[in-house]
Design a protein around this motif. Sequence first.
Motif, PDB file in Angstrom:
ATOM      1  N   ALA A  89      47.515  11.662  75.104  1.00  0.00           N
ATOM      2  CA  ALA A  89      46.452  12.226  75.945  1.00  0.00           C
ATOM      3  C   ALA A  89      45.193  11.376  75.920  1.00  0.00           C
ATOM      4  O   ALA A  89      44.363  11.454  76.838  1.00  0.00           O
ATOM      5  N   GLU A  90      45.019  10.566  74.892  1.00  0.00           N
ATOM      6  CA  GLU A  90      43.816   9.746  74.760  1.00  0.00           C
ATOM      7  C   GLU A  90      43.947   8.389  75.452  1.00  0.00           C
ATOM      8  O   GLU A  90      42.963   7.665  75.590  1.00  0.00           O
ATOM      9  N   LEU A  91      45.154   8.040  75.882  1.00  0.00           N
ATOM     10  CA  LEU A  91      45.375   6.734  76.490  1.00  0.00           C
ATOM     11  C   LEU A  91      44.852   6.697  77.924  1.00  0.00           C
ATOM     12  O   LEU A  91      44.883   7.702  78.645  1.00  0.00           O
ATOM     13  N   LEU A  92      44.399   5.536  78.347  1.00  0.00           N
ATOM     14  CA  LEU A  92      43.797   5.353  79.673  1.00  0.00           C
ATOM     15  C   LEU A  92      44.840   5.435  80.774  1.00  0.00           C
ATOM     16  O   LEU A  92      45.859   4.733  80.731  1.00  0.00           O
ATOM     17  N   ASP A  93      44.577   6.290  81.765  1.00  0.00           N
ATOM     18  CA  ASP A  93      45.544   6.449  82.859  1.00  0.00           C
ATOM     19  C   ASP A  93      44.991   6.004  84.204  1.00  0.00           C
ATOM     20  O   ASP A  93      45.582   6.273  85.248  1.00  0.00           O
ATOM     21  N   ASP A  94      43.849   5.301  84.192  1.00  0.00           N
ATOM     22  CA  ASP A  94      43.216   4.847  85.432  1.00  0.00           C
ATOM     23  C   ASP A  94      43.172   3.318  85.441  1.00  0.00           C
ATOM     24  O   ASP A  94      42.466   2.700  84.633  1.00  0.00           O
ATOM     25  N   LEU A  95      43.917   2.712  86.337  1.00  0.00           N
ATOM     26  CA  LEU A  95      44.004   1.256  86.413  1.00  0.00           C
ATOM     27  C   LEU A  95      42.649   0.606  86.627  1.00  0.00           C
ATOM     28  O   LEU A  95      42.386  -0.497  86.150  1.00  0.00           O
ATOM     29  N   ASP A  96      41.742   1.302  87.340  1.00  0.00           N
ATOM     30  CA  ASP A  96      40.437   0.732  87.651  1.00  0.00           C
ATOM     31  C   ASP A  96      39.436   0.847  86.514  1.00  0.00           C
ATOM     32  O   ASP A  96      38.295   0.417  86.645  1.00  0.00           O
ATOM     33  N   LYS A  97      39.852   1.442  85.398  1.00  0.00           N
ATOM     34  CA  LYS A  97      38.953   1.571  84.256  1.00  0.00           C
ATOM     35  C   LYS A  97      39.354   0.664  83.088  1.00  0.00           C
ATOM     36  O   LYS A  97      38.796   0.753  82.004  1.00  0.00           O
ATOM     37  N   ILE A  98      40.326  -0.195  83.323  1.00  0.00           N
ATOM     38  CA  ILE A  98      40.700  -1.159  82.281  1.00  0.00           C
ATOM     39  C   ILE A  98      39.526  -2.103  82.021  1.00  0.00           C
ATOM     40  O   ILE A  98      38.923  -2.633  82.959  1.00  0.00           O
ATOM     41  N   SER A  99      39.193  -2.292  80.764  1.00  0.00           N
ATOM     42  CA  SER A  99      38.103  -3.209  80.424  1.00  0.00           C
ATOM     43  C   SER A  99      38.617  -4.653  80.377  1.00  0.00           C
ATOM     44  O   SER A  99      39.820  -4.893  80.259  1.00  0.00           O
ATOM     45  N   LEU A 100      37.695  -5.582  80.458  1.00  0.00           N
ATOM     46  CA  LEU A 100      38.079  -6.993  80.352  1.00  0.00           C
ATOM     47  C   LEU A 100      38.674  -7.296  78.972  1.00  0.00           C
ATOM     48  O   LEU A 100      39.586  -8.121  78.851  1.00  0.00           O
ATOM     49  N   LEU A 149      49.403  -0.417  72.766  1.00  0.00           N
ATOM     50  CA  LEU A 149      48.669  -0.645  71.519  1.00  0.00           C
ATOM     51  C   LEU A 149      47.166  -0.842  71.731  1.00  0.00           C
ATOM     52  O   LEU A 149      46.382  -0.637  70.800  1.00  0.00           O
ATOM     53  N   VAL A 150      46.755  -1.230  72.952  1.00  0.00           N
ATOM     54  CA  VAL A 150      45.314  -1.392  73.215  1.00  0.00           C
ATOM     55  C   VAL A 150      44.733  -0.206  73.969  1.00  0.00           C
ATOM     56  O   VAL A 150      43.581  -0.245  74.399  1.00  0.00           O
ATOM     57  N   GLY A 151      45.551   0.863  74.131  1.00  0.00           N
ATOM     58  CA  GLY A 151      44.999   2.105  74.660  1.00  0.00           C
ATOM     59  C   GLY A 151      45.320   2.455  76.095  1.00  0.00           C
ATOM     60  O   GLY A 151      44.632   3.282  76.700  1.00  0.00           O
ATOM     61  N   MET A 204      59.412  -0.444  70.119  1.00  0.00           N
ATOM     62  CA  MET A 204      59.603   0.745  69.302  1.00  0.00           C
ATOM     63  C   MET A 204      58.372   1.020  68.440  1.00  0.00           C
ATOM     64  O   MET A 204      57.956   2.166  68.264  1.00  0.00           O
ATOM     65  N   TYR A 205      57.780  -0.045  67.920  1.00  0.00           N
ATOM     66  CA  TYR A 205      56.563   0.101  67.111  1.00  0.00           C
ATOM     67  C   TYR A 205      55.410   0.652  67.964  1.00  0.00           C
ATOM     68  O   TYR A 205      54.671   1.552  67.516  1.00  0.00           O
ATOM     69  N   ALA A 206      55.247   0.124  69.183  1.00  0.00           N
ATOM     70  CA  ALA A 206      54.171   0.584  70.061  1.00  0.00           C
ATOM     71  C   ALA A 206      54.339   2.057  70.410  1.00  0.00           C
ATOM     72  O   ALA A 206      53.365   2.825  70.428  1.00  0.00           O
ATOM     73  N   GLU A 207      55.563   2.464  70.686  1.00  0.00           N
ATOM     74  CA  GLU A 207      55.820   3.881  70.992  1.00  0.00           C
ATOM     75  C   GLU A 207      55.527   4.759  69.775  1.00  0.00           C
ATOM     76  O   GLU A 207      54.953   5.836  69.892  1.00  0.00           O
ATOM     77  N   TYR A 208      55.924   4.279  68.591  1.00  0.00           N
ATOM     78  CA  TYR A 208      55.692   5.042  67.355  1.00  0.00           C
ATOM     79  C   TYR A 208      54.193   5.210  67.090  1.00  0.00           C
ATOM     80  O   TYR A 208      53.731   6.298  66.723  1.00  0.00           O
ATOM     81  N   LYS A 209      53.419   4.136  67.280  1.00  0.00           N
ATOM     82  CA  LYS A 209      51.983   4.173  66.986  1.00  0.00           C
ATOM     83  C   LYS A 209      51.207   5.066  67.949  1.00  0.00           C
ATOM     84  O   LYS A 209      50.126   5.556  67.610  1.00  0.00           O
ATOM     85  N   THR A 210      51.721   5.266  69.153  1.00  0.00           N
ATOM     86  CA  THR A 210      50.962   6.018  70.173  1.00  0.00           C
ATOM     87  C   THR A 210      51.568   7.381  70.504  1.00  0.00           C
ATOM     88  O   THR A 210      51.070   8.071  71.394  1.00  0.00           O
ATOM     89  N   LYS A 211      52.623   7.780  69.801  1.00  0.00           N
ATOM     90  CA  LYS A 211      53.318   9.019  70.183  1.00  0.00           C
ATOM     91  C   LYS A 211      52.459  10.263  70.029  1.00  0.00           C
ATOM     92  O   LYS A 211      52.645  11.251  70.759  1.00  0.00           O
ATOM     93  N   ASP A 212      51.479  10.229  69.110  1.00  0.00           N
ATOM     94  CA  ASP A 212      50.668  11.420  68.860  1.00  0.00           C
ATOM     95  C   ASP A 212      49.327  11.414  69.589  1.00  0.00           C
ATOM     96  O   ASP A 212      48.555  12.372  69.471  1.00  0.00           O
ATOM     97  N   ASN A 213      49.026  10.352  70.328  1.00  0.00           N
ATOM     98  CA  ASN A 213      47.732  10.307  71.028  1.00  0.00           C
ATOM     99  C   ASN A 213      47.881   9.915  72.490  1.00  0.00           C
ATOM    100  O   ASN A 213      47.027   9.225  73.050  1.00  0.00           O
TER     101      ASN A 213
END
Length: 267
Positions: free
Chosen positions: A136-147, A177-179, A125-134
């Motif tokens: 569009a900024e979250l990463l949607d490409d599995l191959d672009k995850i950083s180490l 929470l990490v984007g 619930m906390y993670a959803e609350y912290k990211t609900k307004d951003n």
Amino acid sequence: MDQNLIAVIVGFVEGVTEFLPVSSTGHMIIVGHMLGFDGPAADIFDVFVQLGAILSVIFIYKERFARFFTKEGWQADKGLSVWHVAAGIVPVMGVAFFAYKYIKEYLFSPFTVAIGLVLGALLMMYAEYKTKDNQAELLDDLDKISLKQAALVGAFQLLSLWPGFSRSGSTLAGGLLVGLKRETAANYTFLISVPLMFVACLYDLLKNISILTVDDLQMLAIGFVVAFVVAYWSVLWFLKFLHKYSLTSFAYYRIILAVAALTYFYF
């Protein structure tokens, strides 16, 4: 109750819950206690049916796993690699190895599971609350995850060592929470679950395989097949669910289950 029926029930529960953020271990402990199915033989069965669930993920992501055996699969700058997987599982494997005895001895009860269910729900619930307004900024490409992101998700996975917290629940919340977008976090979670669960299951089996008898084989086979089929469809459904909905409904379910379990076993 007939052993084969128990195998179907427990295999179904494992298949449905293994990759959902509701804690398969918690469900297995609760259902096992309700069915009177516990003890060393039940522990072996629970581990074996997990292998069926693992196999379903290998089928779904077969192209991804095949790529890990190529040259590009070992290059961290060419997309999701073996190193990204390792970053997500090595920390939890190391801690689990040393904490295994304590976890098995002290944390496998309906009460401790209920605590894990509630705490995991609050994290989601906390993670959803912290990211609900951003979103569009979250990463949607599995191959672009950083180490770094992979390692941080792996760190959140340490929480799942407490039964009831949920491996997928902790990594999905951590991923947010990490984007990472929910679907990206879910795909990464499912991929790293295979080597992690395989090693954990193999370790458990080798420690306890001596107690198995020929009479147990039919029950194990039934549970394995049921878990494989149900987990396959459960994963596909969950990925579609995350495309439209948040994790909040699963958090509410976990809290309700925790209250129900405490009421059933202690009141």
